[in-house]
Motif scaffolding. Structure first.
Motif, PDB file in Angstrom:
ATOM      1  N   SER A 122      -1.025   4.902 -11.273  1.00  0.00           N
ATOM      2  CA  SER A 122       0.410   4.644 -11.302  1.00  0.00           C
ATOM      3  C   SER A 122       0.672   3.137 -11.308  1.00  0.00           C
ATOM      4  CB  SER A 122       1.096   5.293 -10.095  1.00  0.00           C
ATOM      5  OG  SER A 122       2.438   4.878 -10.002  1.00  0.00           O
ATOM      6  N   GLU A 123       1.145   2.614 -12.441  1.00  0.00           N
ATOM      7  CA  GLU A 123       1.471   1.190 -12.525  1.00  0.00           C
ATOM      8  C   GLU A 123       2.567   0.832 -11.530  1.00  0.00           C
ATOM      9  OE1 GLU A 123       2.806  -2.133 -15.895  1.00  0.00           O
ATOM     10  OE2 GLU A 123       2.896   0.018 -16.348  1.00  0.00           O
ATOM     11  N   GLU A 124       3.533   1.728 -11.399  1.00  0.00           N
ATOM     12  CA  GLU A 124       4.631   1.495 -10.458  1.00  0.00           C
ATOM     13  C   GLU A 124       4.121   1.361  -9.030  1.00  0.00           C
ATOM     14  OE1 GLU A 124       8.761   3.688  -8.924  1.00  0.00           O
ATOM     15  OE2 GLU A 124       7.526   4.604 -10.486  1.00  0.00           O
ATOM     16  N   GLU A 125       3.209   2.277  -8.637  1.00  0.00           N
ATOM     17  CA  GLU A 125       2.670   2.246  -7.273  1.00  0.00           C
ATOM     18  C   GLU A 125       1.824   1.002  -7.052  1.00  0.00           C
ATOM     19  OE1 GLU A 125       1.870   3.799  -3.363  1.00  0.00           O
ATOM     20  OE2 GLU A 125       3.462   4.051  -4.846  1.00  0.00           O
ATOM     21  N   ALA A 126       0.999   0.639  -8.036  1.00  0.00           N
ATOM     22  CA  ALA A 126       0.152  -0.550  -7.913  1.00  0.00           C
ATOM     23  C   ALA A 126       1.003  -1.811  -7.756  1.00  0.00           C
ATOM     24  CB  ALA A 126      -0.756  -0.665  -9.126  1.00  0.00           C
ATOM     25  N   ASN A 127       2.030  -1.930  -8.568  1.00  0.00           N
ATOM     26  CA  ASN A 127       2.904  -3.110  -8.496  1.00  0.00           C
ATOM     27  C   ASN A 127       3.693  -3.143  -7.197  1.00  0.00           C
ATOM     28  OD1 ASN A 127       2.130  -4.144 -10.990  1.00  0.00           O
ATOM     29  ND2 ASN A 127       3.679  -2.967 -12.102  1.00  0.00           N
ATOM     30  N   ARG A 128       4.112  -1.958  -6.727  1.00  0.00           N
ATOM     31  CA  ARG A 128       4.858  -1.897  -5.470  1.00  0.00           C
ATOM     32  C   ARG A 128       4.005  -2.391  -4.309  1.00  0.00           C
ATOM     33  NH1 ARG A 128       5.062   0.657  -1.004  1.00  0.00           N
ATOM     34  NH2 ARG A 128       3.302   2.015  -1.556  1.00  0.00           N
ATOM     35  N   MET A 129       2.745  -1.915  -4.253  1.00  0.00           N
ATOM     36  CA  MET A 129       1.862  -2.318  -3.160  1.00  0.00           C
ATOM     37  C   MET A 129       1.570  -3.807  -3.203  1.00  0.00           C
ATOM     38  SD  MET A 129      -0.818   0.858  -2.624  1.00  0.00           S
ATOM     39  CE  MET A 129      -1.336   1.007  -4.341  1.00  0.00           C
ATOM     40  N   GLU A 130       1.370  -4.330  -4.418  1.00  0.00           N
ATOM     41  CA  GLU A 130       1.085  -5.758  -4.537  1.00  0.00           C
ATOM     42  C   GLU A 130       2.315  -6.597  -4.161  1.00  0.00           C
ATOM     43  OE1 GLU A 130      -1.821  -8.126  -7.292  1.00  0.00           O
ATOM     44  OE2 GLU A 130      -0.037  -7.571  -8.455  1.00  0.00           O
ATOM     45  N   LYS A 131       3.490  -6.157  -4.606  1.00  0.00           N
ATOM     46  CA  LYS A 131       4.731  -6.868  -4.305  1.00  0.00           C
ATOM     47  C   LYS A 131       5.004  -6.901  -2.808  1.00  0.00           C
ATOM     48  CE  LYS A 131       9.698  -6.847  -5.307  1.00  0.00           C
ATOM     49  NZ  LYS A 131      10.798  -6.156  -6.043  1.00  0.00           N
ATOM     50  N   ASN A 132       4.683  -5.796  -2.122  1.00  0.00           N
ATOM     51  CA  ASN A 132       4.929  -5.701  -0.681  1.00  0.00           C
ATOM     52  C   ASN A 132       3.809  -6.315   0.156  1.00  0.00           C
ATOM     53  OD1 ASN A 132       7.292  -4.342  -1.256  1.00  0.00           O
ATOM     54  ND2 ASN A 132       6.438  -2.304  -0.906  1.00  0.00           N
ATOM     55  N   GLY A 133       2.795  -6.837  -0.520  1.00  0.00           N
ATOM     56  CA  GLY A 133       1.693  -7.451   0.198  1.00  0.00           C
ATOM     57  C   GLY A 133       0.750  -6.456   0.846  1.00  0.00           C
ATOM     58  N   LYS A 186      -8.677  28.840  -2.256  1.00  0.00           N
ATOM     59  CA  LYS A 186      -8.310  29.345  -0.932  1.00  0.00           C
ATOM     60  C   LYS A 186      -7.709  28.235  -0.066  1.00  0.00           C
ATOM     61  CE  LYS A 186     -11.867  32.936  -1.056  1.00  0.00           C
ATOM     62  NZ  LYS A 186     -12.302  32.636  -2.452  1.00  0.00           N
ATOM     63  N   ILE A 187      -8.183  27.007  -0.273  1.00  0.00           N
ATOM     64  CA  ILE A 187      -7.777  25.889   0.582  1.00  0.00           C
ATOM     65  C   ILE A 187      -7.461  24.667  -0.273  1.00  0.00           C
ATOM     66  CG2 ILE A 187      -8.483  24.367   2.476  1.00  0.00           C
ATOM     67  CD1 ILE A 187     -10.648  26.582   3.119  1.00  0.00           C
ATOM     68  N   PHE A 188      -6.341  24.027   0.034  1.00  0.00           N
ATOM     69  CA  PHE A 188      -6.007  22.727  -0.541  1.00  0.00           C
ATOM     70  C   PHE A 188      -5.899  21.713   0.596  1.00  0.00           C
ATOM     71  CE2 PHE A 188      -4.490  24.951  -4.332  1.00  0.00           C
ATOM     72  CZ  PHE A 188      -4.645  24.017  -5.349  1.00  0.00           C
ATOM     73  N   CYS A 189      -6.482  20.552   0.415  1.00  0.00           N
ATOM     74  CA  CYS A 189      -6.268  19.426   1.333  1.00  0.00           C
ATOM     75  C   CYS A 189      -5.652  18.312   0.494  1.00  0.00           C
ATOM     76  CB  CYS A 189      -7.589  18.971   1.953  1.00  0.00           C
ATOM     77  SG  CYS A 189      -7.402  17.581   3.103  1.00  0.00           S
ATOM     78  N   ILE A 190      -4.389  17.979   0.753  1.00  0.00           N
ATOM     79  CA  ILE A 190      -3.634  17.073  -0.110  1.00  0.00           C
ATOM     80  C   ILE A 190      -3.034  15.940   0.708  1.00  0.00           C
ATOM     81  CG2 ILE A 190      -1.761  16.890  -1.788  1.00  0.00           C
ATOM     82  CD1 ILE A 190      -1.971  19.954  -2.132  1.00  0.00           C
ATOM     83  N   GLU A 191      -3.201  14.719   0.211  1.00  0.00           N
ATOM     84  CA  GLU A 191      -2.545  13.590   0.869  1.00  0.00           C
ATOM     85  C   GLU A 191      -1.044  13.714   0.648  1.00  0.00           C
ATOM     86  OE1 GLU A 191      -3.679   9.036   1.350  1.00  0.00           O
ATOM     87  OE2 GLU A 191      -2.871   9.456  -0.643  1.00  0.00           O
ATOM     88  N   THR A 192      -0.295  13.789   1.733  1.00  0.00           N
ATOM     89  CA  THR A 192       1.146  14.034   1.635  1.00  0.00           C
ATOM     90  C   THR A 192       1.984  12.938   2.278  1.00  0.00           C
ATOM     91  OG1 THR A 192       0.911  15.454   3.600  1.00  0.00           O
ATOM     92  CG2 THR A 192       1.020  16.553   1.453  1.00  0.00           C
ATOM     93  N   ILE A 193       1.364  11.814   2.553  1.00  0.00           N
ATOM     94  CA  ILE A 193       2.101  10.708   3.173  1.00  0.00           C
ATOM     95  C   ILE A 193       2.001   9.480   2.280  1.00  0.00           C
ATOM     96  CG2 ILE A 193       0.248   9.623   4.519  1.00  0.00           C
ATOM     97  CD1 ILE A 193       3.650  10.493   5.987  1.00  0.00           C
ATOM     98  N   SER A 194       3.084   8.743   2.131  1.00  0.00           N
ATOM     99  CA  SER A 194       3.029   7.500   1.366  1.00  0.00           C
ATOM    100  C   SER A 194       2.306   6.437   2.192  1.00  0.00           C
ATOM    101  CB  SER A 194       4.441   7.032   1.016  1.00  0.00           C
ATOM    102  OG  SER A 194       5.179   6.750   2.195  1.00  0.00           O
ATOM    103  N   TYR A 195       1.662   5.518   1.497  1.00  0.00           N
ATOM    104  CA  TYR A 195       0.858   4.511   2.192  1.00  0.00           C
ATOM    105  C   TYR A 195       1.736   3.576   3.023  1.00  0.00           C
ATOM    106  CZ  TYR A 195      -2.137   0.530   3.098  1.00  0.00           C
ATOM    107  OH  TYR A 195      -2.831  -0.479   3.716  1.00  0.00           O
ATOM    108  N   SER A 196       1.278   3.277   4.223  1.00  0.00           N
ATOM    109  CA  SER A 196       1.912   2.269   5.062  1.00  0.00           C
ATOM    110  C   SER A 196       0.849   1.673   5.970  1.00  0.00           C
ATOM    111  CB  SER A 196       3.039   2.880   5.914  1.00  0.00           C
ATOM    112  OG  SER A 196       2.499   3.704   6.935  1.00  0.00           O
ATOM    113  N   THR A 197       1.110   0.495   6.464  1.00  0.00           N
ATOM    114  CA  THR A 197       0.147  -0.167   7.350  1.00  0.00           C
ATOM    115  C   THR A 197       0.474   0.036   8.820  1.00  0.00           C
ATOM    116  OG1 THR A 197       1.441  -2.219   7.194  1.00  0.00           O
ATOM    117  CG2 THR A 197      -0.377  -1.941   5.623  1.00  0.00           C
ATOM    118  N   ASN A 198       1.604   0.694   9.100  1.00  0.00           N
ATOM    119  CA  ASN A 198       2.032   0.828  10.504  1.00  0.00           C
ATOM    120  C   ASN A 198       2.550   2.229  10.834  1.00  0.00           C
ATOM    121  OD1 ASN A 198       4.346   0.750   9.017  1.00  0.00           O
ATOM    122  ND2 ASN A 198       5.322  -0.928  10.151  1.00  0.00           N
TER     123      ASN A 198
END
Length: 235
Positions: A122-133, A186-198
């Motif tokens: 995701s270009e949007e996600e990559a740029n967002r993370m870089e912009k937010n440091g 039978k089982i899904f394990c899915i990341e369901t939280i947006s990235y944060s440092t805190n």
């Protein structure tokens, strides 16, 4: 790797001969132990898994404990360096150096972040993370893509029992492509939280609602990941 295997065997010896039970986990927040509990409770045999976004062969990995327990599957990792590590350390698994495509896309740009756990298509996600440091883009590379349903069709004889999905920003899109009528893990394990440092990440209600609509119930939530189980298994 050898040290980890020795520790794993030592734990098994303690439990078998001395009734001392210790639990070794490789996941970020114990997801592999929860998955292992479900597998044991349902008495599943010859379990296979699909690990989309494997990242590291064992560190913060949801399927390595299953691998140590004799199971095997397919690991999908677009990062070339990490892919080589996975292939070297998990020889029973089939390892694919590709990404998972959306809308039949065959290629895309993969953004390799300074923290490899945050690399994304995701270009949007990559740029967002870089912009937010939060993360720095090291480089972007062209990458072959395969549709999630084709991934299963061409690499499994039957539907995998467990799917671990961590695609950093495109998880919803992948799940919207998933053919739940044909494939019923039978089982899904899915990341369901947006990235944060805190610990202020936002939970993806869209993923939770999508899984519920397709017949999956929440079995556990570890804040970072949600573990879903096929609702018919409760009957």
């Amino acid at each position: 790797m050898i040290i980890l295997k020795c520790q794993y065997l030592f734990n098994k010896i303690l439990s078998k001969f001395f009734n001392i039970y210790t639990k070794l986990s490789f996941s970020q927040t114990g997801e592999d132990l929860i998955i292992q509990f479900i597998i044991g409770s349902l008495q599943l045999k010859k379990v296979t898994y699909l690990d989309v976004g494997t990242n590291h062969p064992f560190n913060m990995n949801n399927t390595f404990l299953m691998y140590l327990n004799g199971m095997n599957g397919v690991c999908v990792e677009p990062n070339p360096k990490l892919f080589n590590q996975i292939k070297r350390n998990r020889r029973r698994d089939k390892c694919l150096n590709v990404g998972v495509g959306i809308n039949n896309e065959k290629t895309s740009t993969y953004y390799m972040m300074e923290n490899s756990l945050l690399s994304t298509f995701s270009e949007e996600e990559a740029n967002r993370m870089e912009k937010n440091g939060e993360a720095k883009i090291l480089k972007s590379i062209p990458m072959e893509l395969i549709n999630i349903n084709d991934l299963i069709k061409f690499n499994f004889t039957t539907c995998p029992d467990v799917i671990s999905l961590d695609a950093e920003g495109v998880d919803v899109e992948i799940l919207n492509e998933f053919d739940f009528n044909t494939y019923r893990p039978k089982i899904f394990c899915i990341e369901t939280i947006s990235y944060s440092t805190n610990l202020t990440g936002v939970k993806s209600e869209e993923i939770i609602n999508l899984m519920s609509k397709n017949g999956y119930k929440i079995f556990a939530d570890t804040y970072v990941n949600t573990i879903f189980i096929e609702e018919n298994l409760f009957n």
